[in-house]
Design an enzyme around this catalytic site. Structure first.
Site: not given
Length: 535
Positions: A218, A254, A338, A343, A390, A392, A459, A464
């Site tokens: 990130e 951007e 990443h 979920p 990460d 997730n 995290n 969470f």
């Protein structure tokens, strides 16, 4: 419920309680009813509310209107489940700023109180409740003043026989500015969510860890160049970064704010051999073989992974009783990724992880094919890997099972019975033709540096708390000597830390840091004898 039912042990499941009758004080037994979600104690003669009210953590509705309250306990701010708090028609002149911590509150009733004009002016503005709560949170004194140190946990002693290379590696999702919104992190004061404030804490943590290799997720494109690379180059690092795939599709302005993954390494210990980016949407497209779910679910996600192939500088192999006269060139592959966050997409996370290990295998094979024939570097299995990510994904997920056990069944529940057909076998280490008993496998022998629930969570947010960040390493080449342990969970509870970020904790993730011991490559022959390398 009848007296007979109560005597027979029948439990009541009512979640709402009303107390009326001009009550002047409340029974302490009320605070044991922790299952309550609504409490009506309006229209009484209460002059104070005890701090113990905060024990009713499940309350979403609390009506204290039409009493004789002159003050409120600061502990009310710990009741973060509250959606509705009615305080109308009391004698309140001030409000505790701790009320600002009630980030889920939608209705705040304050009418009929002799509050200061400043408070009333803010409250009466459009969206006044939210503005008033934000004002109180932003002006609430930060308590406690200091963060306790995380402990270093020693797991193993260094090999005493042979020279080994010790190095530390850090993995850290820094929470990029674009995602750090009040909608997601309403419990954090806006000044502590601000990137200008958070970036100092993030950089301080990175510098204090002083890791030899740093993997960050990130990282916004502009921040990589203007903040991270600049600051770390001054400290002897070089780096590699790649933004998510969408960076190619957006305007130049951007693009600065598209986040990605970065790897930094100390140049006194490692020399860059090559760098690689893995764009998961491109790999998915190339391997879809007509699978609609592959195209619709996997290819549409723009997550990426990066990898650097490093040469370990010989002079960091030290110690041991038997000096090695000549150490073959030792390569090390460091990877960082990443994975998709949602979920509901366990299949996508697992396939992204499989695609990444498959691409890392290609990198290792290509690197070893360019080594001298007969030398250890010409064998793909001689190149150790460190994978930071990460993911997730929780420790009981298919992703972690796949990485830890070397594979998963092709009908694993995380694939959700979707029709990926044969295309998944493209990522198996034996390819489609190999016999792998309907398992999708990889050839790396990986182990998590943070085994045995050392970290209760990596995290930590309001809704969470779990382990989703990992450092995996080649267990055939390396040992873990130690890891940075967790922030004291008791401290988080005692100080009512709703979630991170927090004024003392700059990301919603905790960094991981481990010290690895790398064994030297087995030299071809020394005096005609193969030296054993203890693994």
């Amino acid at each position: 419920m009848s007296a007979e039912e109560a005597a027979n042990g029948k439990k009541s499941h009512w979640a709402e309680l009303e107390i009326s009758g001009r009550v002047r004080s409340l029974s302490t037994s009320l605070w044991t009813l922790t299952h309550l979600t609504a409490l009506h104690i309006n229209d009484n003669n209460l002059s104070r509310i005890p701090p113990d009210i905060a024990k009713l953590q499940h309350l979403t509705y609390l009506n204290l209107s039409s009493n004789k309250l002159r003050s409120l306990p600061a502990e009310l701010g710990n009741m973060v489940s509250l959606r509705e708090l009615l305080l109308n028609n009391n004698l309140l002149r001030v409000l505790p700023y701790e009320l600002g911590r009630l980030f889920q509150l939608q209705t705040l009733g304050l009418k009929g109180n002799p509050l200061s004009q400043d408070i009333l002016n803010l409250y009466q503005e459009p969206d006044g409740t939210r503005k008033l709560l934000n004002y109180m949170l932003d002006n609430l004194a930060v308590h406690p003043e200091h963060l306790p140190q995380r402990p270093w946990i020693t797991l193993k002693e260094r090999d005493q026989m042979l020279p080994t290379a010790l190095f530390t590696i850090m993995c850290f999702n820094v929470l990029c500015d674009k995602y750090a919104t009040r909608q997601l992190y309403g419990y954090c004061p806006s000044w502590a969510l601000n990137w200008e404030y958070r970036k100092k804490g993030i950089l301080e943590e990175i510098v204090n860890c002083d890791a030899d290799i740093i993997s960050l997720q990130e990282v916004e494109t502009e921040q990589y160049y203007t903040l991270f690379l600049q600051a770390l180059k001054e400290r002897g690092y070089d780096g590699f970064f790649c933004p998510k795939s969408r960076a190619k599709l957006v305007s130049e302005q951007e693009r600065k704010h598209v986040d990605g993954c970065a790897i930094f390494f100390k140049t006194e210990k490692f020399t860059l051999v090559q760098k690689n980016t893995v764009e998961f949407n491109q790999v998915a497209m190339a391997n879809s073989e007509g699978s609609e779910v592959m195209l619709n679910r996997v290819m549409t996600k723009d997550n990426i992974g990066v990898a650097v192939l490093l040469e370990v500088n010989n002079d960091i192999f030290v110690g041991g009783m038997k000096p090695l006269h000549s150490i073959e060139k030792q390569l090390l592959l460091v990877a960082n990724a990443h994975m998709h966050w949602d979920p509901e997409y366990s299949d996508v996370k697992l396939i992204q992880t499989m695609m990444f290990t498959s691409e890392l295998k290609n990198i290792v094979e290509k690197a070893s094919s360019s080594g001298k024939p007969g030398s250890p570097a010409s064998d793909p299995s001689s190149i150790p890997i460190v994978l930071c990510a990460d993911l997730n994904s929780l420790p009981d997920s298919g992703v972690v099972e796949y990485l830890s056990n070397g594979g998963v069944a092709e009908n694993h529940k995380d694939f959700k019975e979707l029709r990926y057909n044969e295309c998944l076998m493209n990522f198996s280490c034996n390819g489609k033709n190999g016999n792998s008993d309907s398992r999708i496998t990889h050839s790396f022998h990986l182990k998590s540096a943070y085994d045995n629930n050392i970290m209760p969570y990596t995290n930590y947010t309001y809704d969470f708390k779990g382990v989703i960040d990992y450092i995996f390493y080649s267990k055939t080449h390396m040992n873990v000597l130690g890891v940075l342990g967790p922030l004291d969970p008791q401290w988080l509870i005692e100080n009512s830390i709703t979630g991170c970020p927090h004024p003392h904790i700059p990301s919603d993730h905790f960094s991981l840091l481990t010290q690895l011991e790398l064994h030297p490559p087995t030299p071809s022959l020394i005096n005609g004898v193969h030296l054993p390398v203890r693994r």
